[in-house]
Motif scaffolding. Structure first.
Motif, PDB file in Angstrom:
ATOM      1  N   UNK A  34     -20.075  11.101  80.751  1.00 23.65           N
ATOM      2  CA  UNK A  34     -18.984  10.136  80.678  1.00 23.65           C
ATOM      3  C   UNK A  34     -18.253   9.961  82.003  1.00 23.65           C
ATOM      4  N   UNK A  35     -18.429  10.890  82.936  1.00 17.67           N
ATOM      5  CA  UNK A  35     -17.672  10.817  84.183  1.00 17.67           C
ATOM      6  C   UNK A  35     -18.445  10.043  85.252  1.00 17.67           C
ATOM      7  N   UNK A  36     -17.750   9.792  86.349  1.00 22.23           N
ATOM      8  CA  UNK A  36     -18.366   9.120  87.500  1.00 22.23           C
ATOM      9  C   UNK A  36     -19.471  10.023  88.034  1.00 22.23           C
ATOM     10  N   UNK A  37     -20.608   9.412  88.348  1.00 25.01           N
ATOM     11  CA  UNK A  37     -21.761  10.168  88.827  1.00 25.01           C
ATOM     12  C   UNK A  37     -22.633   9.285  89.699  1.00 25.01           C
ATOM     13  N   UNK A  38     -23.560   9.892  90.405  1.00 30.74           N
ATOM     14  CA  UNK A  38     -24.516   9.127  91.208  1.00 30.74           C
ATOM     15  C   UNK A  38     -25.627   8.647  90.281  1.00 30.74           C
ATOM     16  N   UNK A  39     -25.828   7.329  90.279  1.00 33.14           N
ATOM     17  CA  UNK A  39     -26.847   6.762  89.399  1.00 33.14           C
ATOM     18  C   UNK A  39     -27.736   5.793  90.159  1.00 33.14           C
ATOM     19  N   UNK A  40     -28.895   5.558  89.604  1.00 27.22           N
ATOM     20  CA  UNK A  40     -29.834   4.571  90.098  1.00 27.22           C
ATOM     21  C   UNK A  40     -29.689   3.335  89.205  1.00 27.22           C
ATOM     22  N   UNK A  41     -29.257   2.200  89.758  1.00 29.10           N
ATOM     23  CA  UNK A  41     -29.032   1.017  88.926  1.00 29.10           C
ATOM     24  C   UNK A  41     -30.318   0.523  88.273  1.00 29.10           C
ATOM     25  N   UNK A  42     -31.447   0.717  88.918  1.00 28.61           N
ATOM     26  CA  UNK A  42     -32.719   0.295  88.339  1.00 28.61           C
ATOM     27  C   UNK A  42     -32.981   1.020  87.023  1.00 28.61           C
ATOM     28  N   UNK A  43     -32.667   2.310  86.966  1.00 27.82           N
ATOM     29  CA  UNK A  43     -32.867   3.064  85.728  1.00 27.82           C
ATOM     30  C   UNK A  43     -32.050   2.461  84.591  1.00 27.82           C
ATOM     31  N   UNK A  44     -30.812   2.068  84.881  1.00 26.81           N
ATOM     32  CA  UNK A  44     -29.968   1.456  83.864  1.00 26.81           C
ATOM     33  C   UNK A  44     -30.513   0.119  83.392  1.00 26.81           C
ATOM     34  N   UNK A  45     -30.997  -0.695  84.307  1.00 30.42           N
ATOM     35  CA  UNK A  45     -31.584  -1.981  83.934  1.00 30.42           C
ATOM     36  C   UNK A  45     -32.818  -1.776  83.058  1.00 30.42           C
ATOM     37  N   UNK A  46     -33.655  -0.820  83.436  1.00 29.66           N
ATOM     38  CA  UNK A  46     -34.871  -0.555  82.655  1.00 29.66           C
ATOM     39  C   UNK A  46     -34.532  -0.018  81.257  1.00 29.66           C
ATOM     40  N   UNK A  47     -33.548   0.861  81.157  1.00 28.03           N
ATOM     41  CA  UNK A  47     -33.121   1.368  79.846  1.00 28.03           C
ATOM     42  C   UNK A  47     -32.601   0.232  78.979  1.00 28.03           C
ATOM     43  N   UNK A  48     -31.883  -0.695  79.590  1.00 28.90           N
ATOM     44  CA  UNK A  48     -31.349  -1.830  78.847  1.00 28.90           C
ATOM     45  C   UNK A  48     -32.479  -2.723  78.344  1.00 28.90           C
ATOM     46  N   UNK A  49     -33.502  -2.941  79.158  1.00 27.82           N
ATOM     47  CA  UNK A  49     -34.653  -3.727  78.702  1.00 27.82           C
ATOM     48  C   UNK A  49     -35.321  -3.088  77.499  1.00 27.82           C
ATOM     49  N   UNK A  50     -35.418  -1.759  77.505  1.00 28.18           N
ATOM     50  CA  UNK A  50     -35.997  -1.063  76.355  1.00 28.18           C
ATOM     51  C   UNK A  50     -35.147  -1.305  75.114  1.00 28.18           C
ATOM     52  N   UNK A  51     -33.822  -1.189  75.264  1.00 24.74           N
ATOM     53  CA  UNK A  51     -32.909  -1.377  74.126  1.00 24.74           C
ATOM     54  C   UNK A  51     -32.960  -2.809  73.587  1.00 24.74           C
ATOM     55  N   UNK A  52     -33.184  -3.779  74.455  1.00 29.34           N
ATOM     56  CA  UNK A  52     -33.221  -5.178  74.029  1.00 29.34           C
ATOM     57  C   UNK A  52     -34.647  -5.693  73.835  1.00 29.34           C
ATOM     58  N   UNK A  53     -35.599  -4.777  73.818  1.00 31.00           N
ATOM     59  CA  UNK A  53     -37.005  -5.158  73.698  1.00 31.00           C
ATOM     60  C   UNK A  53     -37.298  -6.046  72.506  1.00 31.00           C
ATOM     61  N   UNK A  54     -36.594  -5.839  71.397  1.00 29.72           N
ATOM     62  CA  UNK A  54     -36.818  -6.654  70.202  1.00 29.72           C
ATOM     63  C   UNK A  54     -36.462  -8.124  70.428  1.00 29.72           C
ATOM     64  N   UNK A  55     -35.632  -8.411  71.425  1.00 33.89           N
ATOM     65  CA  UNK A  55     -35.240  -9.790  71.722  1.00 33.89           C
ATOM     66  C   UNK A  55     -36.139 -10.438  72.774  1.00 33.89           C
ATOM     67  N   UNK A  56     -36.958  -9.624  73.419  1.00 33.63           N
ATOM     68  CA  UNK A  56     -37.854 -10.145  74.459  1.00 33.63           C
ATOM     69  C   UNK A  56     -39.174 -10.545  73.803  1.00 33.63           C
ATOM     70  N   UNK A  57     -39.147 -11.680  73.171  1.00 32.87           N
ATOM     71  CA  UNK A  57     -40.315 -12.171  72.451  1.00 32.87           C
ATOM     72  C   UNK A  57     -41.393 -12.634  73.427  1.00 32.87           C
ATOM     73  N   UNK A  58     -42.497 -13.069  72.849  1.00 38.20           N
ATOM     74  CA  UNK A  58     -43.640 -13.512  73.655  1.00 38.20           C
ATOM     75  C   UNK A  58     -43.290 -14.626  74.633  1.00 38.20           C
ATOM     76  N   UNK A  59     -42.296 -15.452  74.310  1.00 42.04           N
ATOM     77  CA  UNK A  59     -41.962 -16.596  75.153  1.00 42.04           C
ATOM     78  C   UNK A  59     -41.097 -16.271  76.357  1.00 42.04           C
ATOM     79  N   UNK A  60     -40.642 -15.015  76.499  1.00 38.22           N
ATOM     80  CA  UNK A  60     -39.781 -14.644  77.619  1.00 38.22           C
ATOM     81  C   UNK A  60     -40.521 -13.684  78.539  1.00 38.22           C
ATOM     82  N   UNK A  61     -40.696 -14.115  79.767  1.00 38.71           N
ATOM     83  CA  UNK A  61     -41.326 -13.270  80.795  1.00 38.71           C
ATOM     84  C   UNK A  61     -40.225 -12.535  81.539  1.00 38.71           C
TER      85      UNK A  61
END
Length: 169
Positions: free
Chosen positions: A10-37
């Motif tokens: 929960x605290x401030x830490x050193x992070x890689x923004x790419x990791x966060x974007x990739x985790x978010x894509x996994x979480x929203x994978x159900x919305x990334x249908x065949x028509x979205x590249x």
């Protein structure tokens, strides 16, 4: 799921923004249908940043979810990162219909939405703005035209020092 929620961090830490974007894509994978590249243009030169990881994941979720909704099931979602003048720059770009200037000008206002009743609260971009600006000392902007809308987040690689925050009050 754990890397997305960051519940153990929960605290401030050193992070890689790419990791966060990739985790978010996994979480929203159900919305990334065949028509979205999904196109990824991640800059290798982006260093880790000091940030609240769970809060930034909320920002990425809001921006990516809005982009997916704007494309209505068909289009290209482009995620890009780069380092620029001491900031990490993160772009979420979609090929949806775009926002007229009068909509883009109000998009970060609380309770402002263009979605049909029951489809949105008008809080997403306001929350994203608060997290980026107030919690991370960054900026978030919109550049939109038909077929090309980009939300650009700039976050300092090193956060402002607490003493400079106090002197700004």
């Amino acid at each position: 799921m754990k890397s997305y929620s960051q519940m153990d961090r929960a605290s401030m830490q050193r992070i890689n923004v790419t990791d966060g974007l990739e985790s978010t894509l996994v979480m929203l994978g159900h919305k990334l249908r065949d028509g979205i590249a999904v196109m990824r243009e991640y800059g290798a030169e982006v260093p880790p940043i000091e940030a609240y990881a769970a809060e930034l994941n909320q920002v990425w979720t809001i921006l990516i979810d809005n982009a997916i909704d704007a494309m209505n099931g068909a289009g290209t979602l482009r995620l890009a990162t780069r380092a620029e003048k001491g900031d990490a720059v993160i772009e979420v770009r979609d090929t949806g219909p775009g926002m007229p200037p009068q909509v883009a000008a109000r998009a970060f206002e609380a309770f402002y939405t263009t979605k049909d009743a029951g489809k949105g609260t008008g809080l997403g971009l306001d929350i994203a703005r608060r997290i980026v600006v107030e919690r991370h000392g960054g900026t978030i902007t919109i550049d939109s035209r038909p077929g090309d809308t980009v939300l650009r987040v700039r976050i300092p690689i090193r956060p402002p020092s607490p003493s400079s925050e106090r002197s700004a009050d």
